[in-house]
Scaffold this motif. Structure first.
Motif, mmCIF file in Angstrom:
data_model
loop_
_atom_site.group_PDB
_atom_site.id
_atom_site.type_symbol
_atom_site.label_atom_id
_atom_site.label_comp_id
_atom_site.label_asym_id
_atom_site.label_seq_id
_atom_site.Cartn_x
_atom_site.Cartn_y
_atom_site.Cartn_z
ATOM 1 N N ASP A 28 0.285 -2.548 -1.533
ATOM 2 C CA ASP A 28 -0.611 -1.951 -2.511
ATOM 3 C C ASP A 28 -2.017 -1.797 -1.925
ATOM 4 O OD1 ASP A 28 -0.793 -1.086 -5.397
ATOM 5 O OD2 ASP A 28 -2.377 -2.596 -5.403
ATOM 6 N N GLN A 29 -2.488 -2.817 -1.237
ATOM 7 C CA GLN A 29 -3.808 -2.763 -0.623
ATOM 8 C C GLN A 29 -3.844 -1.729 0.500
ATOM 9 O OE1 GLN A 29 -5.163 -6.448 1.034
ATOM 10 N NE2 GLN A 29 -7.275 -5.760 1.270
ATOM 11 N N ALA A 30 -2.782 -1.690 1.298
ATOM 12 C CA ALA A 30 -2.743 -0.770 2.438
ATOM 13 C C ALA A 30 -2.773 0.686 1.992
ATOM 14 C CB ALA A 30 -1.497 -1.043 3.282
ATOM 15 N N TRP A 78 13.074 -1.121 -2.180
ATOM 16 C CA TRP A 78 13.604 -0.186 -1.180
ATOM 17 C C TRP A 78 12.769 1.089 -1.088
ATOM 18 C CZ3 TRP A 78 16.370 -2.326 2.270
ATOM 19 C CH2 TRP A 78 17.263 -3.355 1.955
ATOM 20 N N ILE A 79 12.162 1.518 -2.183
ATOM 21 C CA ILE A 79 11.254 2.677 -2.122
ATOM 22 C C ILE A 79 10.036 2.332 -1.276
ATOM 23 C CG2 ILE A 79 9.655 4.097 -3.467
ATOM 24 C CD1 ILE A 79 11.705 4.016 -5.756
ATOM 25 N N ASN A 80 9.412 1.197 -1.554
ATOM 26 C CA ASN A 80 8.244 0.777 -0.772
ATOM 27 C C ASN A 80 8.601 0.585 0.694
ATOM 28 O OD1 ASN A 80 6.471 0.748 -2.974
ATOM 29 N ND2 ASN A 80 6.961 -1.377 -3.473
ATOM 30 N N ALA A 81 9.773 0.013 0.945
ATOM 31 C CA ALA A 81 10.205 -0.196 2.330
ATOM 32 C C ALA A 81 10.343 1.144 3.049
ATOM 33 C CB ALA A 81 11.528 -0.958 2.361
ATOM 34 N N TYR A 82 10.966 2.114 2.400
ATOM 35 C CA TYR A 82 11.131 3.432 3.025
ATOM 36 C C TYR A 82 9.772 4.028 3.378
ATOM 37 C CZ TYR A 82 12.821 8.155 3.907
ATOM 38 O OH TYR A 82 13.107 9.357 4.502
ATOM 39 N N ASN A 83 8.845 4.007 2.436
ATOM 40 C CA ASN A 83 7.534 4.607 2.682
ATOM 41 C C ASN A 83 6.740 3.848 3.746
ATOM 42 O OD1 ASN A 83 7.986 6.647 0.818
ATOM 43 N ND2 ASN A 83 7.103 5.493 -0.875
ATOM 44 N N ALA A 84 6.821 2.527 3.719
ATOM 45 C CA ALA A 84 6.079 1.727 4.697
ATOM 46 C C ALA A 84 6.621 1.932 6.108
ATOM 47 C CB ALA A 84 6.151 0.249 4.316
ATOM 48 N N TRP A 151 2.460 7.976 -3.269
ATOM 49 C CA TRP A 151 1.640 7.342 -4.301
ATOM 50 C C TRP A 151 0.760 6.297 -3.632
ATOM 51 C CZ3 TRP A 151 3.277 3.271 -8.409
ATOM 52 C CH2 TRP A 151 2.283 3.179 -9.408
ATOM 53 N N ASN A 152 -0.510 6.272 -4.000
ATOM 54 C CA ASN A 152 -1.408 5.321 -3.343
ATOM 55 C C ASN A 152 -1.453 3.970 -4.062
ATOM 56 O OD1 ASN A 152 -2.871 6.160 -5.571
ATOM 57 N ND2 ASN A 152 -4.822 6.317 -4.488
ATOM 58 N N ARG A 153 -0.324 3.586 -4.626
ATOM 59 C CA ARG A 153 -0.124 2.246 -5.150
ATOM 60 C C ARG A 153 1.293 1.812 -4.806
ATOM 61 N NH1 ARG A 153 -4.258 0.469 -8.503
ATOM 62 N NH2 ARG A 153 -3.432 -1.520 -7.734
ATOM 63 N N ALA A 154 1.551 0.539 -4.892
ATOM 64 C CA ALA A 154 2.902 0.025 -4.646
ATOM 65 C C ALA A 154 3.755 0.149 -5.902
ATOM 66 C CB ALA A 154 2.837 -1.433 -4.213
ATOM 67 N N TYR A 155 5.022 0.461 -5.711
ATOM 68 C CA TYR A 155 5.976 0.403 -6.817
ATOM 69 C C TYR A 155 6.341 -1.061 -7.057
ATOM 70 C CZ TYR A 155 6.503 5.436 -6.177
ATOM 71 O OH TYR A 155 6.253 6.781 -6.085
ATOM 72 N N THR A 156 6.508 -1.409 -8.311
ATOM 73 C CA THR A 156 6.920 -2.764 -8.675
ATOM 74 C C THR A 156 7.999 -2.666 -9.747
ATOM 75 O OG1 THR A 156 5.330 -3.043 -10.483
ATOM 76 C CG2 THR A 156 4.563 -3.608 -8.253
ATOM 77 N N GLY A 157 8.652 -3.775 -10.002
ATOM 78 C CA GLY A 157 9.644 -3.783 -11.062
ATOM 79 C C GLY A 157 9.044 -3.411 -12.405
ATOM 80 N N GLU A 158 7.777 -3.776 -12.609
ATOM 81 C CA GLU A 158 7.121 -3.540 -13.886
ATOM 82 C C GLU A 158 6.695 -2.084 -14.060
ATOM 83 O OE1 GLU A 158 6.456 -6.066 -11.866
ATOM 84 O OE2 GLU A 158 7.353 -7.667 -13.075
ATOM 85 N N ASN A 159 6.203 -1.442 -13.002
ATOM 86 C CA ASN A 159 5.667 -0.087 -13.163
ATOM 87 C C ASN A 159 6.663 1.013 -12.783
ATOM 88 O OD1 ASN A 159 5.612 0.506 -10.334
ATOM 89 N ND2 ASN A 159 3.545 -0.293 -10.107
ATOM 90 N N LEU A 160 7.843 0.634 -12.309
ATOM 91 C CA LEU A 160 8.751 1.583 -11.671
ATOM 92 C C LEU A 160 9.111 2.779 -12.544
ATOM 93 C CD1 LEU A 160 10.571 2.175 -9.160
ATOM 94 C CD2 LEU A 160 12.418 1.133 -10.472
#
Length: 245
Positions: A28-30, A78-84, A151-160
């Motif tokens: 999220d910070q990155a 897995w979405i965040n992993a793909y993008n990172a 998206w310039n934020r991290a996906y989380t279980g809460e916001n997905l």
């Protein structure tokens, strides 16, 4: 006494569950530092913040999803992993004009999660698409201009769920990626390549698009697909004013 013991057990259970949730704050910070509001990526900035990135890669590698995670938590991971790891692929060869200038960019196994080697295609086709949610195509990014924006934020279980709807609506109504007018339909090739994925609940691609489009696809005469721009989704952002931990 029984009530006290019950409350203690509930407290311990909630504590364990909380510890099992993956913390995406490093990613999220990155992305907050190095991705603009419109989704352009500052790869120079990611290189400067490589310690932040590699901390996240280690966190991903050591905390693969298991059966205790919710569906949303797994999908966000897995979405965040793909993008990172797409960012890693680019900065490992930077400067580069296009991801397609790299050798086998999607089939290259260049990162480990829980001791197993993966490629970007592994994440997309063997994991993400198996969730059966076509909105994932608008959350993952292939480092190219015609791809859905990062998206310039991290996906989380809460916001997905909210985030997937927002990214899908943004992509479908973006005239740089889709032209939908009362007379003309020119769609992203994503809808051609993954046509099968959008056939959900007995519908088809047009039905899916119409759930999010400001102008509906009806009986427009002129239809086609846009040329895909594989040039790097790059911008320069001055993040020197931010201090990292």
């Amino acid at each position: 006494m029984k009530n006290i013991i019950t409350l203690l057990l509930i407290s311990v259970t909630f504590s364990v569950v909380a510890q099992q949730k993956f913390d995406h704050s490093t990613w999220d910070q990155a992305v907050l530092l190095n991705v603009s509001e419109d989704g352009n990526v500052n790869y120079d900035g990611f290189m400067r913040d490589s310690s932040l990135l590699y901390r996240y890669f280690q966190e991903l590698s050591e905390n693969a999803p298991d059966e205790t995670w919710s569906r949303n938590e797994k999908l966000a991971y897995w979405i965040n992993a793909y993008n990172a790891y797409t960012v890693k692929l680019i900065i490992d060869s930077y400067p580069v004009k296009s991801i397609k200038d790299l050798k086998d960019p999607w089939d290259k196994e260049f990162f480990k999660i829980d001791g197993e080697w993966y490629s970007l295609n592994d994440l997309e086709h063997k994991i993400l698409r198996k969730f059966g949610d076509p909105r994932i195509h608008f959350a993952i990014n292939c480092a190219s201009i015609s791809c859905p924006v990062v998206w310039n934020r991290a996906y989380t279980g809460e916001n997905l769920q909210r985030a997937l709807d927002r990214q899908t609506e943004k992509f479908i109504n973006d005239p740089k990626r889709n032209i939908i007018t009362p007379n003309v339909i020119v769609l992203s090739k994503i809808f051609k390549w993954y046509r099968r994925d959008f056939k959900v609940n007995g519908g088809d691609v047009e039905d899916f698009i119409n759930r999010y489009a400001k102008i509906r696809i009806t009986d427009q005469d002129s239809k086609g697909y846009k040329e895909y721009n594989w040039n790097l989704n790059e911008t320069k952002i001055d993040n020197s004013a931010y201090a990292l931990d």
